[in-house]
Design a protein around this motif. Structure first.
Motif, PDB file in Angstrom:
ATOM      1  N   LEU A  78       0.797  -1.134   0.077  1.00 46.06           N
ATOM      2  CA  LEU A  78       0.070  -0.077  -0.083  1.00 46.06           C
ATOM      3  C   LEU A  78       0.873   1.370   0.030  1.00 46.06           C
ATOM      4  CD1 LEU A  78      -2.755   1.480   0.183  1.00 46.06           C
ATOM      5  CD2 LEU A  78      -2.749   1.090   2.841  1.00 46.06           C
ATOM      6  N   ALA A  79       1.850   1.281   0.771  1.00 42.67           N
ATOM      7  CA  ALA A  79       2.769   2.443   0.848  1.00 42.67           C
ATOM      8  C   ALA A  79       3.652   2.549  -0.465  1.00 42.67           C
ATOM      9  CB  ALA A  79       3.957   2.118   1.921  1.00 42.67           C
ATOM     10  N   ARG A  80       3.700   1.287  -1.173  1.00 39.84           N
ATOM     11  CA  ARG A  80       4.294   1.727  -2.658  1.00 39.84           C
ATOM     12  C   ARG A  80       3.293   2.425  -3.550  1.00 39.84           C
ATOM     13  NH1 ARG A  80       7.241  -3.357  -5.954  1.00 39.84           N
ATOM     14  NH2 ARG A  80       6.724  -2.690  -7.981  1.00 39.84           N
ATOM     15  N   LEU A  81       2.152   1.856  -3.292  1.00 38.38           N
ATOM     16  CA  LEU A  81       0.954   2.299  -4.428  1.00 38.38           C
ATOM     17  C   LEU A  81       0.933   3.750  -4.089  1.00 38.38           C
ATOM     18  CD1 LEU A  81      -1.019   1.735  -6.383  1.00 38.38           C
ATOM     19  CD2 LEU A  81      -2.709   1.319  -4.570  1.00 38.38           C
ATOM     20  N   ILE A  82       0.885   4.085  -2.849  1.00 38.14           N
ATOM     21  CA  ILE A  82       0.581   5.601  -2.432  1.00 38.14           C
ATOM     22  C   ILE A  82       1.784   6.643  -3.101  1.00 38.14           C
ATOM     23  CG2 ILE A  82       0.723   7.366  -0.734  1.00 38.14           C
ATOM     24  CD1 ILE A  82      -0.739   5.230   1.055  1.00 38.14           C
ATOM     25  N   GLN A  83       3.022   5.878  -2.829  1.00 41.96           N
ATOM     26  CA  GLN A  83       4.218   6.672  -3.481  1.00 41.96           C
ATOM     27  C   GLN A  83       3.994   6.878  -4.989  1.00 41.96           C
ATOM     28  OE1 GLN A  83       8.226   4.778  -3.122  1.00 41.96           O
ATOM     29  NE2 GLN A  83       8.926   6.578  -2.507  1.00 41.96           N
ATOM     30  N   GLU A  84       3.889   5.816  -5.592  1.00 47.03           N
ATOM     31  CA  GLU A  84       3.799   5.963  -7.035  1.00 47.03           C
ATOM     32  C   GLU A  84       2.586   6.779  -7.676  1.00 47.03           C
ATOM     33  OE1 GLU A  84       5.600   1.414  -7.989  1.00 47.03           O
ATOM     34  OE2 GLU A  84       3.312   1.766  -8.249  1.00 47.03           O
ATOM     35  N   MET A  85       1.441   6.760  -6.915  1.00 40.00           N
ATOM     36  CA  MET A  85       0.207   7.441  -7.233  1.00 40.00           C
ATOM     37  C   MET A  85       0.608   8.939  -7.124  1.00 40.00           C
ATOM     38  SD  MET A  85      -2.123   5.415  -8.559  1.00 40.00           S
ATOM     39  CE  MET A  85      -3.797   6.098  -8.346  1.00 40.00           C
ATOM     40  N   GLU A  86       1.044   9.383  -5.958  1.00 38.17           N
ATOM     41  CA  GLU A  86       1.737  10.728  -5.680  1.00 38.17           C
ATOM     42  C   GLU A  86       2.668  11.053  -6.768  1.00 38.17           C
ATOM     43  OE1 GLU A  86       2.593  10.717  -1.479  1.00 38.17           O
ATOM     44  OE2 GLU A  86       0.474  10.851  -0.927  1.00 38.17           O
ATOM     45  N   ARG A 109      -6.184   9.337   0.057  1.00 34.48           N
ATOM     46  CA  ARG A 109      -5.484   9.710  -0.927  1.00 34.48           C
ATOM     47  C   ARG A 109      -5.838   9.388  -2.493  1.00 34.48           C
ATOM     48  NH1 ARG A 109      -3.416   8.609   3.728  1.00 34.48           N
ATOM     49  NH2 ARG A 109      -1.230   9.475   4.348  1.00 34.48           N
ATOM     50  N   ASN A 110      -7.237   8.994  -2.709  1.00 34.39           N
ATOM     51  CA  ASN A 110      -7.906   9.050  -3.562  1.00 34.39           C
ATOM     52  C   ASN A 110      -7.147   7.976  -4.828  1.00 34.39           C
ATOM     53  OD1 ASN A 110      -9.787   9.639  -5.742  1.00 34.39           O
ATOM     54  ND2 ASN A 110      -8.721  11.279  -6.698  1.00 34.39           N
ATOM     55  N   LEU A 111      -6.898   6.658  -4.029  1.00 32.03           N
ATOM     56  CA  LEU A 111      -6.150   5.648  -4.896  1.00 32.03           C
ATOM     57  C   LEU A 111      -6.958   4.911  -6.009  1.00 32.03           C
ATOM     58  CD1 LEU A 111      -3.864   4.111  -1.963  1.00 32.03           C
ATOM     59  CD2 LEU A 111      -3.285   6.159  -3.522  1.00 32.03           C
ATOM     60  N   PHE A 112      -8.419   4.726  -5.633  1.00 32.53           N
ATOM     61  CA  PHE A 112      -9.205   3.707  -6.270  1.00 32.53           C
ATOM     62  C   PHE A 112     -10.429   4.487  -6.921  1.00 32.53           C
ATOM     63  CE2 PHE A 112      -7.749   1.553  -2.370  1.00 32.53           C
ATOM     64  CZ  PHE A 112      -6.686   0.763  -2.813  1.00 32.53           C
ATOM     65  N   GLU A 113     -10.487   3.750  -8.198  1.00 28.61           N
ATOM     66  CA  GLU A 113     -11.995   3.916  -8.920  1.00 28.61           C
ATOM     67  C   GLU A 113     -13.327   3.290  -8.300  1.00 28.61           C
ATOM     68  OE1 GLU A 113     -11.938   5.603 -11.836  1.00 28.61           O
ATOM     69  OE2 GLU A 113     -10.049   5.459 -12.781  1.00 28.61           O
ATOM     70  N   PRO A 114     -14.398   4.100  -8.367  1.00 28.74           N
ATOM     71  CA  PRO A 114     -15.582   3.272  -7.762  1.00 28.74           C
ATOM     72  C   PRO A 114     -15.885   2.081  -8.787  1.00 28.74           C
ATOM     73  CG  PRO A 114     -16.013   5.647  -8.428  1.00 28.74           C
ATOM     74  CD  PRO A 114     -14.525   5.437  -8.811  1.00 28.74           C
ATOM     75  N   TYR A 115     -16.154   0.973  -7.992  1.00 29.01           N
ATOM     76  CA  TYR A 115     -16.417  -0.248  -8.734  1.00 29.01           C
ATOM     77  C   TYR A 115     -18.196  -0.146  -9.357  1.00 29.01           C
ATOM     78  CZ  TYR A 115     -18.450  -1.846  -4.399  1.00 29.01           C
ATOM     79  OH  TYR A 115     -19.109  -1.838  -3.150  1.00 29.01           O
ATOM     80  N   ASP A 116     -18.219  -0.957 -10.402  1.00 30.57           N
ATOM     81  CA  ASP A 116     -19.762  -0.944 -10.771  1.00 30.57           C
ATOM     82  C   ASP A 116     -20.344  -2.464 -10.465  1.00 30.57           C
ATOM     83  OD1 ASP A 116     -22.014  -1.276 -12.416  1.00 30.57           O
ATOM     84  OD2 ASP A 116     -21.102  -0.829 -14.221  1.00 30.57           O
ATOM     85  N   PRO A 117     -21.181  -2.473  -9.364  1.00 35.06           N
ATOM     86  CA  PRO A 117     -21.597  -3.553  -8.977  1.00 35.06           C
ATOM     87  C   PRO A 117     -22.251  -4.433 -10.163  1.00 35.06           C
ATOM     88  CG  PRO A 117     -22.527  -1.868  -7.672  1.00 35.06           C
ATOM     89  CD  PRO A 117     -21.721  -1.185  -8.680  1.00 35.06           C
ATOM     90  N   ALA A 118     -22.870  -4.051 -11.200  1.00 37.57           N
ATOM     91  CA  ALA A 118     -23.167  -4.598 -12.273  1.00 37.57           C
ATOM     92  C   ALA A 118     -22.380  -5.475 -12.994  1.00 37.57           C
ATOM     93  CB  ALA A 118     -24.053  -3.656 -13.243  1.00 37.57           C
TER      94      ALA A 118
END
Length: 353
Positions: A78-86, A109-118
């Protein structure tokens, strides 16, 4: 070739090319060529968990490369993902293994897209109490419980403590292996459990009183459990599925789950689509695959957690010996996010003096 035959051949070739072009436009973008889906997850999920089976199934179904990147723990990934996204250098398309306690950190940190349950029909099998993200970004895929585990050859069932107060009894001097909450997810969960039970700052008094009964505070779960299996202490912080594991892998129920006041600290693991992915259809397909009953059933006996999908069939031995605490506890992720650094500092100060 005569002019007529040449004209006919040219006409046919044009038709074939046009048909191919139309077919290409009719397919989803990710199906026109063999794409790649990069997944950040944790080491045990990929190494001996369900990762290999998921990779095989996904690649066979979608003609895509599934790349599991898992050199470290979920917190480190997770720390790696945050660093890359920033840094504007997104590498992952999906994240698998987000602890519910880290939800506020990820959403802030706005890391993710909303998912579509459908696009995730298997989500229908997940009970509402496990859906820990009301914003619709993170989906649970399993859940487990931090408890204590004891050696039944060292302690009989009527000798083990059943309350937090009994755990402080001098007869358990140097009998407990704890785990450092600064470096370990189970260790962190046990600390959160004591905060949920005693409040803030009441948890510090509990740890002060617990210190004489601690053999050590191990750096990680593997170190702690190895010491426990070697007989260095009869009680260890671990998971409520440990007896099921020992029965299925070793044919023994020597390692038994110890519930304090009928409680265990609940951990829910989630998965999400990384913001900015170029293959959202594939990302949704993967989330749906992880929630399939077959995968969920395998997850129980490789990841040693409870499936999120209630439709997953459980191995009879797992079902018999894995313990669901009747009174699970947990802290809201926003409370953890707001106080975690201070709690860890204060805990370290108590343990070190």
């Amino acid at each position: 070739m005569s002019g007529r035959l040449f004209g006919r051949a040219r006409f046919l070739s044009v038709l074939v090319a046009a048909a191919a072009l139309l077919a290409a436009f009719a397919l989803p973008a990710w199906a026109q060529e063999k794409p790649k889906l990069v997944v950040y997850t944790y080491d045990s999920f990929a190494a001996w968990g369900p990762g290999a089976f998921i990779e095989e199934q996904f690649e066979a179904r979608y003609n895509a490369d599934l790349v599991l990147v898992a050199p470290a723990s979920s917190n480190e990934m997770l720390a790696r993902l945050i660093q890359e996204m920033e840094a504007g250098n997104r590498q992952a398309d999906v994240f698998i293994g987000l602890a519910d306690s880290a939800l506020s950190r990820a959403l802030a940190r706005n890391l993710f897209e909303p998912y579509d349950p459908a696009l995730i029909p298997n989500l229908a099998g997940v009970p509402g109490e496990l859906l820990f993200d009301p914003t619709g970004h993170v989906i649970p895929f399993d859940h487990g419980y931090i408890t204590l585990v004891y050696d039944s050859e060292a302690l009989s069932p009527d000798e083990v403590p059943t309350t937090f107060e009994e755990l402080l009894d001098p007869r358990f001097a140097r009998s407990i292996i704890a785990i450092d909450p600064r470096t370990s997810s189970p260790g962190h969960a046990f600390l959160m459990w004591t905060i949920a039970r005693f409040g803030d700052p009441g948890y510090l008094e509990f740890w002060e009183r617990l210190k004489p009964n601690l053999l050590t505070v191990a750096g990680g779960w593997s170190e702690a459990y190895d010491m426990f299996l070697n007989g260095e202490a009869p009680i260890v912080v671990s998971y409520s599925t440990d007896t099921a594991y020992s029965m299925m892998e070793e044919g023994s129920d020597r390692q038994r789950v110890l519930l304090l006041e009928g409680q265990g600290y609940r951990q829910v693991e989630g998965m999400a689509i990384v913001r900015g992915t170029k293959v959202p259809e594939l990302a949704h397909a993967l989330l749906n695959l992880v929630l399939e009953p077959e995968v969920q059933s395998l997850l129980a006996t490789t990841n040693w957690m409870f499936p999120a999908n209630r439709e997953a069939p459980l191995d009879p031995t797992f079902e018999q010996y894995a313990v669901l605490p009747p009174h699970p506890v947990w802290l809201p992720s926003e409370e953890i996010e707001a106080n975690d650094a201070r709690w860890l500092r204060e805990w370290a100060r108590v343990i070190s003096r």
